[in-house]
Structures are given as C-alpha cells and as structure tokens.
Design a protein around this motif. Structure first.
Motif, short mmCIF file in Angstrom:
data_model
loop_
_atom_site.label_atom_id
_atom_site.label_comp_id
_atom_site.label_asym_id
_atom_site.label_seq_id
_atom_site.Cartn_x
_atom_site.Cartn_y
_atom_site.Cartn_z
N ASP A 1 0.87 -1.11 0.14
CA ASP A 1 0.08 -0.07 0.01
C ASP A 1 0.83 1.38 0.00
N ARG A 2 1.94 1.31 1.04
CA ARG A 2 2.75 2.47 0.95
C ARG A 2 3.41 2.66 -0.42
N PHE A 3 3.97 1.38 -1.12
CA PHE A 3 4.62 1.51 -2.26
C PHE A 3 3.98 2.21 -3.31
N SER A 4 2.66 1.47 -3.62
CA SER A 4 2.08 2.39 -4.69
C SER A 4 1.46 3.54 -4.51
N LYS A 5 0.65 3.86 -2.96
CA LYS A 5 0.16 5.22 -2.69
C LYS A 5 1.24 6.23 -2.66
#
Length: 289
Positions: A238-242
């Motif tokens: 989630d952190r990687f994409s957002k």
C-alpha cells in the motif's frame, strides 16, 4: 503454527505419495523456471523441514533456510517482554534479505496456487519486475472459499490500468444462496463472485527489503506495546503504490486455489490433488527419478 488448524499443516502429507501442499508449489516453481527456494521458518522447525524436504529437493533446486525471530531487524532493543506472536508476513519476508539478491516470488506454505500462477509469476520476474514495478497474482474470490467455515480475504481494489490501488481486508466471508457475504460490519456487505483477492502470492524486486526495513522501524515504534500487532505484506504494498514509488499490476490467473484453513478442509484438498494427478497435471510421485 496455525491457530485454526491446530498443527503444523505446512508439513502435513496430502498428495498420493505423501507430498505436502508446499511440494506442489515447489514443483510448479521449478518447471516455471525458478532456481532457488528459501524457507522462512522458526528456528525450532528447522529439523522438521530438513527431514521432509532435504533429500527430495537435493539436485533439483537450490535450497536455503532463514529464520523469523522476534528480535530480527529490530533497531531499538529486543522485542517487548511478553511478545510471543511473530511480527507478521512482511517481517517474515524481511528476514529473507540475506538469502535473496534476485527478483523473487513470495507464497504461503499451506496454499495450493496452481501451475498457471507460477508460470505468470516467473514470466513477470524475468520480464516485468524492477524497483518501480512489483506485482500480485489475483484469484477469483469464489474460487478461494471454504465449505467448512468463513474465511478472511484481502480484496484487491484495482485501478483502470489494472494496477493495485489498495487491499481491503474483509472478514468472515462465506457463500450464502449464491451470494458472497461478508459478516464484518464493513461495506459493501456483499461482494461480486469474481472479485480479485490476494492469496499472498507476490513478486518483488530486492528493493522491497529497504522499503520494508524503513516501514518496520516505524511500525515497531508505533506498536511496541501492542503485543499482537502484525506487519503484513499489504502494508508495504500500500505504501509503495500510494507514495508514488511504483505500481503493482494485479495479474489474474486461471488456476484454482485451495488450502487448509480448517481440519475439515483436508479431505477435499486430498481429493483435489488426486483429481489433478488423475488428469495428468502432476505425476503420482513428484520427485521420483
């Protein structure tokens, strides 16, 4: 050790020649082109795993063992007193950093994923995976339910480009009168049969280790007193994409998933494997020379 299952199901025999579910994953990984398997286990299970897999895999694929320890990758002292629960799946992957320098896939040991899934993962690792592009293999929700109780699933939210936007953890999912119902007080209360879900089959570039370490440091600082808090792979994804660091394509697979959430699932898993062997998808004995 699975709380709902009650024993070490990862090394329980299910195949016609005594194979574990994991052996089918390793067999599929080998014929898809993967060259190494890394077992992420607790230190106390090392002997059990080596007895089950050592001679079977010798000469067929490189094997390494790493250990998920409560104090591994902690920067500010040992784990809190009273903590016995492992730190979660993303921490488990982080514990494999020393053994992995290549693009790699991550799976659960007690899930059957199917040949198509491994072929697509191998192709992605060879041709699509880089420090800005990871991926997840997506399964149809209907194909991942249990006849013996409710399940929890990470439902993938996919954007217009087929990339993962988020994963919503939905609880107590079951099929009722042809409708998939989530009894978890979240909305929507029902889900489409073909919803794409995560079964924890990911493909990563080694850059994920640095990202995970940074996030794990933050996670521990925020959750040190919560003895049951877990650092899961979807938190990292989630952190990687957002954050704009990259994208995570959701790669659909035609494979049927099955697994052993409950003891009562075991006979149906054995029947499913027997049917695949009878259909010629797998040999009667996976490792017979």
């Amino acid at each position: 050790m699975a709380s709902r299952y009650g024993s070490l199901k990862q090394i329980q025999s299910f195949g016609p020649s005594g194979e574990t579910i994991m052996e089918y994953s390793i067999f599929d990984a080998i014929r898809a082109g993967f060259g190494k398997v890394v077992f992420i286990i607790r230190k106390e299970f090392e002997k059990d795993f080596q007895e089950v897999f050592g001679s079977k895999l010798e000469g067929k694929i490189k094997v390494d063992y790493v250990f998920q320890d409560l104090n591994a990758h902690l920067k500010d002292g040992p784990a809190p007193e009273g903590r016995t629960k492992p730190w979660g799946t993303a921490h488990a992957v982080l514990c494999a950093e020393s053994a992995v320098q290549e693009n790699f896939a991550v799976i659960n040991a007690d899930d059957f994923y199917g040949r198509d899934a491994f072929e697509k993962a191998a192709d992605f690792c060879r041709n699509g995976c880089n420090e800005h592009t990871y991926s997840i293999i997506g399964y149809e929700l209907l194909k991942t339910l249990s006849d013996h109780g409710t399940v929890n699933r990470g439902v993938c939210q996919v954007d217009g480009n087929g990339n993962l936007f988020s994963i919503a953890e939905r609880l107590n999912i079951s099929l009722q009168d042809g409708t998939i119902v989530c009894n978890d007080d979240q909305e929507p209360a029902t889900l489409p049969l073909d919803s794409s879900v995560s079964m924890n089959f990911w493909c990563f570039h080694p850059s994920v280790f640095k990202i995970s370490q940074q996030m794990f440091d933050e996670f521990v600082a925020e959750n040190r007193e919560n003895l049951k808090a877990e650092f899961f792979i979807p938190i990292v994804a989630d952190r990687f994409s957002k954050s704009g660091q990259g994208v995570i394509p959701v790669i659909p697979t035609s494979s049927n998933w099955f697994g052993v959430t409950y003891k009562e699932d075991a006979p149906s898993v054995q029947e499913s494997l027997d049917a695949l062997v009878a259909a010629g998808e797998y040999p009667t004995s996976l490792w017979k020379s």
